[in-house]
Design an enzyme around this catalytic site. Structure first.
Site, short mmCIF file in Angstrom:
data_model
loop_
_atom_site.label_atom_id
_atom_site.label_comp_id
_atom_site.label_asym_id
_atom_site.label_seq_id
_atom_site.Cartn_x
_atom_site.Cartn_y
_atom_site.Cartn_z
N ASP A 13 43.83 36.60 27.57
CA ASP A 13 42.92 37.75 27.53
C ASP A 13 43.67 39.08 27.59
O ASP A 13 43.47 39.97 26.76
CB ASP A 13 41.91 37.71 28.69
CG ASP A 13 40.86 36.63 28.49
OD1 ASP A 13 40.67 36.20 27.34
OD2 ASP A 13 40.23 36.23 29.49
N ARG A 92 41.34 41.90 44.29
CA ARG A 92 40.90 42.87 43.27
C ARG A 92 40.95 44.34 43.71
O ARG A 92 41.49 45.18 42.99
CB ARG A 92 39.51 42.51 42.74
CG ARG A 92 39.40 41.13 42.10
CD ARG A 92 40.57 40.78 41.25
NE ARG A 92 40.37 39.57 40.47
CZ ARG A 92 41.35 38.91 39.85
NH1 ARG A 92 42.60 39.35 39.93
NH2 ARG A 92 41.10 37.83 39.15
N ASP A 121 34.64 39.95 39.19
CA ASP A 121 35.88 40.72 39.24
C ASP A 121 35.76 42.08 38.57
O ASP A 121 36.34 43.06 39.04
CB ASP A 121 37.02 39.90 38.62
CG ASP A 121 37.46 38.77 39.53
OD1 ASP A 121 37.30 38.91 40.77
OD2 ASP A 121 37.94 37.74 39.04
N SER A 173 39.82 27.85 33.93
CA SER A 173 40.18 29.23 34.21
C SER A 173 40.64 29.29 35.66
O SER A 173 39.92 28.88 36.57
CB SER A 173 38.96 30.13 34.00
OG SER A 173 39.13 31.33 34.72
N1 ARG Z 1 34.24 33.02 41.93
C1 ARG Z 1 35.38 33.63 42.56
C2 ARG Z 1 35.10 35.07 42.84
O1 ARG Z 1 34.23 35.64 42.26
C3 ARG Z 1 36.65 33.43 41.77
C4 ARG Z 1 36.71 34.15 40.46
C5 ARG Z 1 37.96 33.93 39.66
N2 ARG Z 1 38.06 32.56 39.33
C6 ARG Z 1 38.64 32.07 38.24
N3 ARG Z 1 38.72 30.79 38.14
N4 ARG Z 1 39.11 32.81 37.30
O2 ARG Z 1 35.77 35.65 43.67
#
Ligand code: ARG
Length: 389
Positions: A13, A92, A121, A173
């Site tokens: 990405d 983040r 995110d 992912s």
């Molecule tokens: N669901 C989790 C969150 O919102 C993890 C998100 C990222 N997960 C991922 N497999 N890319 O904090």
């Protein structure tokens, strides 16, 4: 050309995003945040440059991550929906903060991230960045570009000669940092399907974990873990060490369906060996040193803190006010916890503290008892009095 600072991971990405932004008249500067994901940063840097980044910043944020982001959630006891230790969510606002600092240094009027429009995110990145600098333009290429599927992105990467990491090819992912791994997509999207063993990287299969339990002693000072088995560790080393010990014993696997901020339920798998051990031990130490009212009052606030973290509201007044409160509560959360790790279970088997409120002479049913049971008669009568007819 307008400079734009992109939070770059080296994945498909954000690699496509470099080229895509460039084609729209931007000069992309890649920012690689080292939050303990243990990747080959030189290789990622070269990939960014080859793809078209004019410059690359790599910043080691591990210490700040543990001390200012992970430890506050330990003190709070913040766990989202009783299961998620917030590893991704915590990284983040930290990454966003440094992204804005770099944008200022580079005099860039814009920033970009590789998040989709369906996740949490994007919220965490953008809310944090806007609070720091409301004038920055924020671009989320994945939300607006023309590619509908990963395959279309791959085709784009191929035609534009974007070097991609083939070792990363996986149906899942994954987000990883020092504090844990988050895994979603692929077969995991069916909440009925048991996660295949191959998705786990930090924890061994419980069936292959040692047949004998591992005991460890974790020492806390004012709510923060400082020593393992009597040995002092820096914050970063301590998390890493516990990940290794916990991982060997298969500690910290979580399989959950969670409520995303955007209203979608999603199935996610987490691996958090260190976090699971620390939260378990910390809670048990609190049971020993905190008075009942404080303990009970803290609980809903911990949940609130987890929500604020999950919802991208890290840099908000309420979150900071709660930090003050939790720091006050942690003043006496100092002491030692003994844990037994065994094939996926993490159990506290001993605890002690100079601030312990446990009084054996009150609790005992043996000879040492000093509790005057006769006093209870009046106490119980008065306690129930308001409800009697
Ligand atoms: N669901 C989790 C969150 O919102 C993890 C998100 C990222 N997960 C991922 N497999 N890319 O904090």
């Amino acid at each position: 050309m307008k400079k734009i600072v992109l939070a770059y991971s080296g994945g498909l990405d954000t690699s496509c995003a470099i080229k895509w932004l460039q084609e729209r008249g931007y000069e992309p500067i890649a920012f690689i945040a080292d939050v303990g994901q243990r990747e080959d940063f030189e290789a990622i840097k070269n990939r960014a440059l080859k793809t078209g980044a004019s410059k690359v910043h790599i910043v080691n944020l591990q210490k700040e991550f543990v001390e200012n982001y992970i430890f506050p959630t330990i003190k709070a006891g913040a766990i989202y929906e009783n299961k998620y230790l917030l590893a991704t969510a915590l990284s983040r606002p930290l990454i966003a903060k440094h992204q804005v600092l770099i944008a200022h240094k580079e005099k860039a009027p814009a920033i970009a991230h590789g998040c989709t429009g369906k996740g949490n995110d994007q919220v965490r990145f953008e809310v944090t960045a806007r609070l720091m600098d409301p004038k920055l333009e924020i671009i989320a290429p994945v939300r607006i570009w023309e590619f509908k599927t990963r395959e279309e992105e791959m085709d784009y990467a191929k035609t534009k000669k974007i070097p991609i990491d083939v070792t990363k090819k996986s149906p899942y992912s994954v987000d990883i940092n020092l504090y844990g791994r988050s895994i979603e997509c692929g077969v995991l999207e069916d909440p009925w399907i048991e996660p295949p063993e191959e998705i786990y990287k930090l924890t061994v299969n419980p069936l292959k974990a040692p047949n004998k339990p591992t005991h460890i002693e974790l020492e806390f000072s004012q709510g923060i873990p400082v020593k393992i088995d009597g040995q002092k560790y820096s914050a970063v080393d301590l998390i890493h060490k516990l990940n290794v010990i916990g991982g060997k014993n298969s500690i910290g696997r979580v399989d959950m369906v969670e409520n995303r901020l955007v209203g979608i339920k999603s199935r996610e798998i987490y691996e958090n060996p260190a976090g699971a051990i620390i939260h378990t031990a910390h809670h048990e130490l609190e049971c020993l040193v905190l008075d009942r009212e404080t303990m009970h009052y803290k609980q809903p606030l911990a949940q609130k803190y987890a929500e604020l973290t999950y919802y991208g509201l890290w840099e908000t007044p309420l979150k900071k006010q709660l930090d003050e409160y939790f720091n006050k509560v942690q003043e006496n959360v100092t002491g030692l916890v003994r844990l037994k790790l065994y094939k996926g279970s993490c159990t506290v088997v001993g605890r002690k503290s100079p601030y312990s409120r446990y009084k054996e002479e009150l609790a005992t049913y043996g000879k040492k008892d000093i509790f005057d049971q006769k006093l209870s008669e009046g106490f119980v009568r008065i306690w129930g009095m308001p409800f009697s007819n």
